[in-house]
Design a protein around this motif. Structure first.
Motif, PDB file in Angstrom:
ATOM      1  N   UNK A 193       0.797  -0.973   0.002  1.00  0.00           N
ATOM      2  CA  UNK A 193      -0.071  -0.051  -0.038  1.00  0.00           C
ATOM      3  C   UNK A 193       0.842   1.241   0.065  1.00  0.00           C
ATOM      4  N   UNK A 194       0.747   2.135  -1.133  1.00  0.00           N
ATOM      5  CA  UNK A 194       1.430   3.208  -1.090  1.00  0.00           C
ATOM      6  C   UNK A 194       0.848   4.348  -1.006  1.00  0.00           C
ATOM      7  N   UNK A 195       1.545   5.380  -0.058  1.00  0.00           N
ATOM      8  CA  UNK A 195       0.883   6.647   0.440  1.00  0.00           C
ATOM      9  C   UNK A 195       1.707   7.849   0.333  1.00  0.00           C
ATOM     10  N   UNK A 196       1.043   8.793  -0.573  1.00  0.00           N
ATOM     11  CA  UNK A 196       1.989  10.123  -0.526  1.00  0.00           C
ATOM     12  C   UNK A 196       1.104  11.052  -0.132  1.00  0.00           C
ATOM     13  N   UNK A 197       1.493  12.002   0.983  1.00  0.00           N
ATOM     14  CA  UNK A 197       0.733  13.110   1.488  1.00  0.00           C
ATOM     15  C   UNK A 197       1.717  14.365   1.444  1.00  0.00           C
ATOM     16  N   UNK A 198       1.244  15.338   0.814  1.00  0.00           N
ATOM     17  CA  UNK A 198       2.039  16.538   0.771  1.00  0.00           C
ATOM     18  C   UNK A 198       1.092  17.838   1.284  1.00  0.00           C
ATOM     19  N   UNK A 199       1.842  18.794   1.584  1.00  0.00           N
ATOM     20  CA  UNK A 199       1.334  20.203   2.092  1.00  0.00           C
ATOM     21  C   UNK A 199       2.382  21.348   1.441  1.00  0.00           C
ATOM     22  N   UNK A 200       1.241  22.026   0.519  1.00  0.00           N
ATOM     23  CA  UNK A 200       1.915  23.231   0.019  1.00  0.00           C
ATOM     24  C   UNK A 200       2.529  24.406   0.899  1.00  0.00           C
ATOM     25  N   UNK A 201       3.872  24.851   0.867  1.00  0.00           N
ATOM     26  CA  UNK A 201       4.139  25.943   1.707  1.00  0.00           C
ATOM     27  C   UNK A 201       4.283  27.550   1.044  1.00  0.00           C
ATOM     28  N   UNK A 202       4.669  27.196  -0.102  1.00  0.00           N
ATOM     29  CA  UNK A 202       4.633  28.493  -0.806  1.00  0.00           C
ATOM     30  C   UNK A 202       4.342  28.172  -2.529  1.00  0.00           C
ATOM     31  N   UNK A 203       3.384  29.288  -2.986  1.00  0.00           N
ATOM     32  CA  UNK A 203       3.004  29.282  -4.480  1.00  0.00           C
ATOM     33  C   UNK A 203       3.169  30.597  -4.866  1.00  0.00           C
ATOM     34  N   UNK A 204       3.912  30.720  -5.897  1.00  0.00           N
ATOM     35  CA  UNK A 204       3.922  31.834  -6.660  1.00  0.00           C
ATOM     36  C   UNK A 204       3.505  31.702  -8.156  1.00  0.00           C
ATOM     37  N   UNK A 205       2.467  31.991  -8.625  1.00  0.00           N
ATOM     38  CA  UNK A 205       1.882  31.462  -9.668  1.00  0.00           C
ATOM     39  C   UNK A 205       3.021  31.799 -10.762  1.00  0.00           C
ATOM     40  N   UNK A 206       3.071  30.563 -11.653  1.00  0.00           N
ATOM     41  CA  UNK A 206       3.857  30.871 -12.919  1.00  0.00           C
ATOM     42  C   UNK A 206       5.378  30.891 -12.740  1.00  0.00           C
ATOM     43  N   UNK A 207       5.739  30.793 -11.446  1.00  0.00           N
ATOM     44  CA  UNK A 207       7.270  30.923 -11.029  1.00  0.00           C
ATOM     45  C   UNK A 207       7.676  29.787 -10.026  1.00  0.00           C
TER      46      UNK A 207
END
Length: 164
Positions: A76-90
């Motif tokens: 059983x594979x599991x990948x859990x992520x959390x976004x810390x910073x998003x600068x659109x298109x960069x």
């Protein structure tokens, strides 16, 4: 596959993969942000995969699947992520943990940057800082396995965007 027990010693590694994609930065950014495009290149191996994706700072993804090994056993594979910073298109910065059969094998900090390249293309740079918590066998194949799997996924972005 022999999975060792967790070690007191954590092995840290860093790798970078660079791809030039024949599409503008907004389209390449969308390959991460828009689920209908993301599912074409970011998939867990195996069957019965399920994904919950919330593309925003503080959001993340929870993905799981079942992978059947050549000997007939399954993982059983599991990948859990959390976004810390998003600068659109960069830029996109996120953390994730990868677990097999309920055991967290590694955790990573990933920075994805997008830069203009010649002819309207985009240079995507993926830099991953990984902490291996549990080794497969002696651990010598863990980094090559992760780096190769990541490179193969990134190779699929062009196809996900409908490029040749």
């Amino acid at each position: 596959m022999t999975i060792a027990a967790p070690h007191a010693e954590v092995r840290h590694e860093t790798f970078t993969i660079v791809r030039e994609i024949d599409a503008g930065r907004p389209a390449v950014f969308d390959s991460f942000a828009v689920d209908s495009i993301r599912r074409r290149w970011f998939r867990l191996p195996g069957s019965g995969a399920a994904y919950e994706h919330d593309f925003r700072v503080g959001g993340g993804e929870d993905a799981h699947s079942t992978f059947v090994m050549p000997d007939g056993s399954s993982e059983t594979l599991r990948n859990v992520s959390r976004y810390l910073d998003i600068v659109p298109s960069h830029r996109i910065v996120f953390v994730y943990e990868a677990a097999v059969n309920g055991v967290t094998r590694w955790v990573s900090l990933v920075t994805v940057t997008l830069a203009d390249a010649a002819g309207g293309a985009t240079t995507l740079t993926w830099t991953e800082q990984v902490a291996f918590l549990v080794r497969t066998g002696d651990g010598s194949a863990d980094l090559p396995h992760l780096r190769t799997g990541t490179a193969l996924r990134l190779n699929g972005i062009g196809a996900a965007l409908g490029l040749r």
